[in-house]
Design a protein around this motif. Structure first.
Motif, mmCIF file in Angstrom:
data_model
loop_
_atom_site.group_PDB
_atom_site.id
_atom_site.type_symbol
_atom_site.label_atom_id
_atom_site.label_comp_id
_atom_site.label_asym_id
_atom_site.label_seq_id
_atom_site.Cartn_x
_atom_site.Cartn_y
_atom_site.Cartn_z
ATOM 1 N N LYS A 1 13.702 -23.795 -2.380
ATOM 2 C CA LYS A 1 14.213 -23.413 -0.996
ATOM 3 C C LYS A 1 14.613 -24.299 0.323
ATOM 4 N N LEU A 2 13.807 -25.645 0.289
ATOM 5 C CA LEU A 2 14.101 -26.729 0.903
ATOM 6 C C LEU A 2 15.942 -27.595 0.462
ATOM 7 N N PRO A 3 15.875 -26.933 -0.293
ATOM 8 C CA PRO A 3 17.071 -27.616 -0.665
ATOM 9 C C PRO A 3 17.738 -27.240 -0.149
ATOM 10 N N THR B 1 21.062 -27.776 2.584
ATOM 11 C CA THR B 1 22.165 -28.211 2.207
ATOM 12 C C THR B 1 23.885 -27.261 3.365
ATOM 13 N N ASP B 2 24.759 -28.685 3.402
ATOM 14 C CA ASP B 2 25.887 -28.161 4.473
ATOM 15 C C ASP B 2 26.369 -27.457 3.735
ATOM 16 N N ALA B 3 27.365 -27.292 4.873
ATOM 17 C CA ALA B 3 28.649 -26.469 4.673
ATOM 18 C C ALA B 3 29.713 -26.362 3.373
ATOM 19 N N CYS C 1 23.755 -31.499 -0.348
ATOM 20 C CA CYS C 1 22.416 -31.695 -0.238
ATOM 21 C C CYS C 1 21.567 -32.599 0.757
ATOM 22 N N HIS C 2 21.120 -32.633 2.100
ATOM 23 C CA HIS C 2 21.098 -33.581 2.792
ATOM 24 C C HIS C 2 18.705 -34.114 2.656
ATOM 25 N N GLY C 3 18.928 -33.819 0.739
ATOM 26 C CA GLY C 3 17.524 -34.240 0.936
ATOM 27 C C GLY C 3 16.417 -33.709 2.102
ATOM 28 N N VAL C 4 15.940 -33.943 2.529
ATOM 29 C CA VAL C 4 14.742 -33.717 3.292
ATOM 30 C C VAL C 4 14.790 -32.377 5.056
ATOM 31 N N LEU D 1 24.603 -29.461 11.155
ATOM 32 C CA LEU D 1 25.417 -29.341 10.061
ATOM 33 C C LEU D 1 24.460 -28.513 9.238
ATOM 34 N N ILE D 2 23.360 -27.976 9.474
ATOM 35 C CA ILE D 2 22.844 -26.848 8.850
ATOM 36 C C ILE D 2 23.413 -24.433 9.322
#
Ligand SMILES: Cc1cc2nc3c(=O)[nH]c(=O)nc-3n(C[C@H](O)[C@H](O)[C@H](O)COP(=O)(O)OP(=O)(O)OC[C@H]3O[C@@H](n4cnc5c(N)ncnc54)[C@H](O)[C@@H]3O)c2cc1C
Length: 415
Positions: free
Chosen positions: A235-237, A241-243, A247-250, A256-257
């Motif tokens: 779920k976290l990845p 992950t932006d549009a 994926c920005h890691g944690v 960017l959400i």
């Protein structure tokens, strides 16, 4: 006359600023090196406070008056339908990160605070210690204070075995202007510390200073923190992950959400939380989340390096202690140094003993308070009694309790 001692403080957030100002006050020359290029005052959200934090601010000559924050007098736990499950009288002062940062930053001479300086490594020899920065410049001192946070570069070099551990959950956060809160929700929760406790989760809503740290009625803000279990591998990845699919890691920057992720969170808030609490989530213009980690360092001093604040220990935010702990670390470091003139290593050994004990205890307490959220990722039959204990009367009293009343943190060390 002995030569003036020099400290290189790595990290110019609250921990670094407390350390710099307190060492400056005992006659040291200090320089602060902060990786970020601009003023940090736009950072951060609401924080709980402790009397010990205020007494350190006062000691530095910083005024602590009614403008310091917004006082809540009671706590209330709301059921899903908006009815009151429990009320407890428990005063606490809530403030904003920037409200503490601003006076600390202003107190330090501007020429001693260096923005845009990313520490790469430290090099120690018999006479001193050198900080080497990414731009190739160096600085030389007697002591390096690692106040560079949970991902500390200094700690990675000195104590690579100490790594943050994911707690199994995230905190969604958001801030809403007081003027945007409806009259009925304002009357029900705005000036209180409100809790929502869906199974395996914890939602907190409390008032904080508004824009420009304004604490006048009508100008304040409401801040929410919603702890939710979140699987690290799946779920976290997705949340981070932006549009564009990156994926920005944690830790994804809030803007960017994706809209889908925010909409999903809001829909779940509507289904699980009291309508008054949901309103705060719904109206927060830019919700963001932080993955919750904890961290324990085996030592707080190595050679001429002192670790401080989140670089040394990170307790989950349920104890509301991050800022106070960093301030207490800084106060202890300055005191140990002042008490051992000419013997830096003796001072650091005492600092290590005293603050490591506190750090270990505070992390243990925060794990206990978050155990029922962490346990949601385990099968129900393997959860311990503590991991199933989500009683509102326990949660409301223990979250952000007064430090002086928490014996597990203040008891003298065993002989
Ligand atoms: C959800 C959540 C809620 C929280 N709520 C509370 C609360 O209610 N009360 C409370 O007291 N605390 C709270 N905290 C914790 C609090 O934010 C921190 O504990 C506190 O700010 C102390 O941090 P610090 O100064 O040690 O480190 P940080 O604030 O992390 O600062 C580290 C600084 O070092 C800089 N840096 C990093 N690497 C380098 C490098 N290589 N070179 C130069 N500079 C570098 C960074 O840019 C940063 O400015 C909360 C935390 C979270 C996640």
């Amino acid at each position: 006359m002995s030569k003036q001692q020099r400290a290189l403080v790595i990290g110019g957030s609250l921990g670094g600023l407390f350390a710099a100002n307190l060492l400056h006050a005992i006659g040291w020359h200090v320089d602060v090196y902060e990786r970020v290029a601009d003023d940090l005052a736009t950072r951060g959200a609401g924080i709980g406070t402790h009397d010990e934090l205020f007494s350190i601010l006062r000691r530095l000559g910083i005024a602590v008056d009614t403008s310091i924050g917004v006082e809540v007098r009671e706590r209330v736990c709301l059921d899903r339908d908006g009815s009151t499950l429990l009320e407890v009288a428990l005063p606490q002062m809530m403030t904003a990160w920037a409200r503490i940062y601003r006076p600390l930053k202003d107190l330090l001479p501007a020429s001693q605070y260096h923005f845009g300086m990313n520490l790469e490594r430290v090099e120690e020899d018999a006479d001193g210690i050198t900080a080497v920065f990414s731009d190739g410049t160096t600085a030389r001192g007697d002591l390096v204070i690692a106040a560079d946070g949970i991902r500390s570069s200094v700690r990675a070099q000195m104590l690579p075995e100490a790594e943050p551990r994911y707690a199994g959950y995230i905190a969604w956060r958001g801030v809403v202007d007081e003027s945007a809160v409806s009259r009925s929700t304002h009357a029900a929760i705005f000036e209180r510390y409100a809790f929502g406790l869906p199974v395996g989760e914890m939602m907190l809503v409390y008032p904080v200073p508004g824009r420009d740290n304004d604490v006048r009625p009508g100008k304040r803000s409401s801040n929410f923190v919603w702890y939710r279990p979140c699987d690290f591998a799946t779920k976290l990845p997705r949340l981070a992950t932006d549009a564009s699919g990156h994926c920005h890691g944690v830790a994804i920057p809030p803007p960017l959400i994706t809209c889908e992720v925010v909409a999903e969170m809001r829909a779940e808030a509507k289904a699980l939380l009291a309508p008054q609490i949901y309103e705060i989530v719904e109206r927060a213009p830019q919700p963001f989340f932080q993955a919750i980690f904890d961290l324990e360092s085996p030592r707080m001093a190595v050679g001429r390096v002192a670790l401080l604040g989140d670089a040394a220990f990170v307790a989950r935010p349920h104890v509301g202690m991050g800022v106070t702990k960093a301030a207490l670390d800084a106060q202890s470091l300055a005191q140990c140094i002042a008490d051992a003139p000419g013997d830096l290593f003796a001072a650091l050994a005492r600092y290590d003993r005293e603050r490591r004990l506190f750090g270990t205890r505070v992390v243990a307490r925060s794990r206990r308070l978050g155990a029922y959220i962490e346990a949601q990722l385990k099968p129900p039959e393997s959860r311990t009694a503590e991991e199933c204990d989500q009683r509102p009367e326990v949660v409301l009293r223990e979250i952000g309790a007064k430090l002086a009343n928490i014996e597990e943190l203040t008891a003298p060390a065993a002989a």
